[in-house]
Enzyme design. Structure first.
Site, PDB file in Angstrom:
ATOM      1  N   PRO A   9       0.915  -1.260  -0.022  1.00 42.70           N
ATOM      2  CA  PRO A   9      -0.129  -0.210  -0.099  1.00 42.70           C
ATOM      3  C   PRO A   9       0.867   1.229  -0.094  1.00 42.70           C
ATOM      4  O   PRO A   9       1.556   1.612   0.579  1.00 42.70           O
ATOM      5  CB  PRO A   9      -0.428  -0.239   1.328  1.00 42.70           C
ATOM      6  CG  PRO A   9       0.089  -1.645   2.512  1.00 42.70           C
ATOM      7  CD  PRO A   9       0.214  -1.945   0.950  1.00 42.70           C
ATOM      8  N   ASN A  10       0.725   2.157  -1.275  1.00 45.24           N
ATOM      9  CA  ASN A  10       0.846   3.580  -1.309  1.00 45.24           C
ATOM     10  C   ASN A  10       2.217   3.916  -1.926  1.00 45.24           C
ATOM     11  O   ASN A  10       2.634   4.929  -2.569  1.00 45.24           O
ATOM     12  CB  ASN A  10       1.121   4.350   0.425  1.00 45.24           C
ATOM     13  CG  ASN A  10      -0.682   3.796   1.117  1.00 45.24           C
ATOM     14  OD1 ASN A  10      -1.488   4.322   0.831  1.00 45.24           O
ATOM     15  ND2 ASN A  10      -0.075   3.611   2.664  1.00 45.24           N
ATOM     16  N   ARG A  17       4.647  11.639  -1.532  1.00 43.57           N
ATOM     17  CA  ARG A  17       5.143  10.291  -0.371  1.00 43.57           C
ATOM     18  C   ARG A  17       7.035  11.288   0.158  1.00 43.57           C
ATOM     19  O   ARG A  17       6.840  12.409  -0.958  1.00 43.57           O
ATOM     20  CB  ARG A  17       5.931   8.967  -0.251  1.00 43.57           C
ATOM     21  CG  ARG A  17       3.948   7.933  -0.457  1.00 43.57           C
ATOM     22  CD  ARG A  17       4.164   7.161   0.381  1.00 43.57           C
ATOM     23  NE  ARG A  17       4.083   6.969   1.293  1.00 43.57           N
ATOM     24  CZ  ARG A  17       4.683   5.409   2.064  1.00 43.57           C
ATOM     25  NH1 ARG A  17       4.313   4.366   0.782  1.00 43.57           N
ATOM     26  NH2 ARG A  17       4.279   5.101   3.532  1.00 43.57           N
ATOM     27  N   TYR A  22      11.655   8.564   0.820  1.00 48.04           N
ATOM     28  CA  TYR A  22      11.702   7.604   0.196  1.00 48.04           C
ATOM     29  C   TYR A  22      12.470   7.522  -1.661  1.00 48.04           C
ATOM     30  O   TYR A  22      12.379   6.922  -2.619  1.00 48.04           O
ATOM     31  CB  TYR A  22       9.594   7.631  -0.569  1.00 48.04           C
ATOM     32  CG  TYR A  22       9.686   6.876   0.483  1.00 48.04           C
ATOM     33  CD1 TYR A  22       9.542   5.637   0.944  1.00 48.04           C
ATOM     34  CD2 TYR A  22       8.976   7.189   0.897  1.00 48.04           C
ATOM     35  CE1 TYR A  22       9.311   4.755   1.952  1.00 48.04           C
ATOM     36  CE2 TYR A  22       7.921   6.947   2.571  1.00 48.04           C
ATOM     37  CZ  TYR A  22       8.439   5.538   3.053  1.00 48.04           C
ATOM     38  OH  TYR A  22       7.640   5.156   3.748  1.00 48.04           O
ATOM     39  N   ASN A  73       7.587  -5.574  -1.244  1.00 48.65           N
ATOM     40  CA  ASN A  73       7.489  -4.809  -0.328  1.00 48.65           C
ATOM     41  C   ASN A  73       6.349  -4.999   0.473  1.00 48.65           C
ATOM     42  O   ASN A  73       5.541  -4.420  -0.441  1.00 48.65           O
ATOM     43  CB  ASN A  73       8.280  -3.115  -1.041  1.00 48.65           C
ATOM     44  CG  ASN A  73       7.953  -2.313   0.039  1.00 48.65           C
ATOM     45  OD1 ASN A  73       7.870  -2.715   1.149  1.00 48.65           O
ATOM     46  ND2 ASN A  73       9.103  -1.404  -0.617  1.00 48.65           N
ATOM     47  N   ALA A  76       3.390  -1.123   4.130  1.00 45.46           N
ATOM     48  CA  ALA A  76       2.659  -0.429   6.069  1.00 45.46           C
ATOM     49  C   ALA A  76       2.539  -2.433   6.560  1.00 45.46           C
ATOM     50  O   ALA A  76       2.873  -2.818   7.928  1.00 45.46           O
ATOM     51  CB  ALA A  76       1.905   0.004   6.053  1.00 45.46           C
ATOM     52  N   GLU A  97      12.166  -9.610   1.003  1.00 44.84           N
ATOM     53  CA  GLU A  97      11.470  -8.668   1.761  1.00 44.84           C
ATOM     54  C   GLU A  97      12.351  -7.421   0.929  1.00 44.84           C
ATOM     55  O   GLU A  97      13.756  -7.605   1.604  1.00 44.84           O
ATOM     56  CB  GLU A  97      11.758  -8.800   3.279  1.00 44.84           C
ATOM     57  CG  GLU A  97      11.014  -7.555   3.472  1.00 44.84           C
ATOM     58  CD  GLU A  97      10.570  -7.782   5.303  1.00 44.84           C
ATOM     59  OE1 GLU A  97      11.225  -8.997   5.793  1.00 44.84           O
ATOM     60  OE2 GLU A  97      10.043  -6.804   5.977  1.00 44.84           O
ATOM     61  N   HIS A  99      12.576  -2.743   1.253  1.00 43.98           N
ATOM     62  CA  HIS A  99      12.015  -2.059   1.641  1.00 43.98           C
ATOM     63  C   HIS A  99      12.928  -0.631   1.643  1.00 43.98           C
ATOM     64  O   HIS A  99      14.599  -0.989   1.047  1.00 43.98           O
ATOM     65  CB  HIS A  99      12.400  -1.427   3.257  1.00 43.98           C
ATOM     66  CG  HIS A  99      11.408  -1.985   3.735  1.00 43.98           C
ATOM     67  ND1 HIS A  99       9.987  -2.691   3.938  1.00 43.98           N
ATOM     68  CD2 HIS A  99      11.630  -3.419   4.632  1.00 43.98           C
ATOM     69  CE1 HIS A  99       9.473  -3.747   4.368  1.00 43.98           C
ATOM     70  NE2 HIS A  99      10.272  -4.342   4.837  1.00 43.98           N
ATOM     71  N   ARG A 106      13.888   4.459  11.330  1.00 42.91           N
ATOM     72  CA  ARG A 106      12.463   5.130  11.549  1.00 42.91           C
ATOM     73  C   ARG A 106      11.456   4.749  12.829  1.00 42.91           C
ATOM     74  O   ARG A 106      11.965   4.371  14.073  1.00 42.91           O
ATOM     75  CB  ARG A 106      11.476   5.137  10.237  1.00 42.91           C
ATOM     76  CG  ARG A 106      12.532   4.880   9.150  1.00 42.91           C
ATOM     77  CD  ARG A 106      11.209   5.021   7.847  1.00 42.91           C
ATOM     78  NE  ARG A 106      10.452   5.561   8.115  1.00 42.91           N
ATOM     79  CZ  ARG A 106       9.595   5.671   6.919  1.00 42.91           C
ATOM     80  NH1 ARG A 106      10.102   4.682   6.459  1.00 42.91           N
ATOM     81  NH2 ARG A 106       9.043   6.849   6.921  1.00 42.91           N
TER      82      ARG A 106
HETATM   83  C1  DQA Z   1       8.465   0.604   3.091  1.00 39.26           C
HETATM   84  C2  DQA Z   1       8.856   1.360   4.583  1.00 39.26           C
HETATM   85  C3  DQA Z   1       6.979   0.840   5.756  1.00 39.26           C
HETATM   86  O1  DQA Z   1       7.346   0.744   6.873  1.00 39.26           O
HETATM   87  C4  DQA Z   1       6.980   1.991   5.214  1.00 39.26           C
HETATM   88  O2  DQA Z   1       5.123   1.465   5.293  1.00 39.26           O
HETATM   89  C5  DQA Z   1       6.245   1.815   3.877  1.00 39.26           C
HETATM   90  C6  DQA Z   1       6.946   1.815   3.211  1.00 39.26           C
HETATM   91  C7  DQA Z   1      10.116   1.212   2.605  1.00 39.26           C
HETATM   92  O3  DQA Z   1      10.176   0.793   1.220  1.00 39.26           O
HETATM   93  O4  DQA Z   1      10.625   1.984   3.253  1.00 39.26           O
HETATM   94  O5  DQA Z   1       4.863   2.519   2.955  1.00 39.26           O
HETATM   95  O6  DQA Z   1       8.053  -0.363   2.796  1.00 39.26           O
END
Ligand code: DQA
Length: 146
Positions: A9-10, A17, A22, A73, A76, A97, A99, A106
């Site tokens: 998500p997002n 963002r 990011y 990825n 959240a 996994e 990120h 963070r």
């Molecule tokens: C994320 C890190 C997560 O904590 C966050 O909720 C994201 C992006 C990252 O790629 O840094 O949406 O997965």
């Protein structure tokens, strides 16, 4: 070899963002970077993004059924989705996994990943390069280097 590159998500709205966290690529730019990085390694990346837990789970089931390696990825979902963890656990091909940011540097709620325990490994904090490094790791796993 096809690799599923799943984004939670997002991540489809990276354009909105915080670029200090990011980076400057929007999702289309990130997808292009991932596909080009895969090409260099002879891996065909099918990059997808969803804000829906149901859809992410169905894609993990697809990977489990087809024995397709996965880079995920979970965004959240990383921090609380036992449903995605259980679906990821069904994938017996390599699963990494990733990120963009380093969640450990963070907020405290980001320090927990319920996914890491069922992944071959986690790569975080290198921006788009997290995906490229994951592709290198998958290429190694598929060759039986590790
Ligand atoms: C994320 C890190 C997560 O904590 C966050 O909720 C994201 C992006 C990252 O790629 O840094 O949406 O997965």
């Amino acid at each position: 070899m096809k690799i599923l590159v799943l984004n939670g998500p997002n991540l489809g709205r990276l354009d909105l963002r915080d670029s200090k966290i990011y980076g400057d690529l929007d999702f289309a730019g990130l997808s292009k970077f991932v596909v080009a990085s895969g090409d260099e390694l002879g891996l065909v990346c099918d990059v997808r993004q969803s804000d829906s837990e149901v859809e992410m789970i169905s894609w993990l089931h697809e990977a489990a059924d087809q024995k397709t390696p996965v880079i995920i990825n979970p965004a959240a979902f990383t921090h609380y989705s036992y449903a995605i963890r259980d679906a990821a656990d069904l994938v017996h091909a390599p699963l990494i996994e990733v990120h963009l940011s380093n969640p450990m540097s963070r907020e405290e709620f980001r320090h927990t990943s319920v996914i890491s325990g069922v992944a071959n490994g986690t790569i975080a904090g290198f921006g788009p390069d997290s995906y490229r490094l994951a592709l290198i790791a998958i290429a190694g796993l598929l060759k039986g280097d590790k």
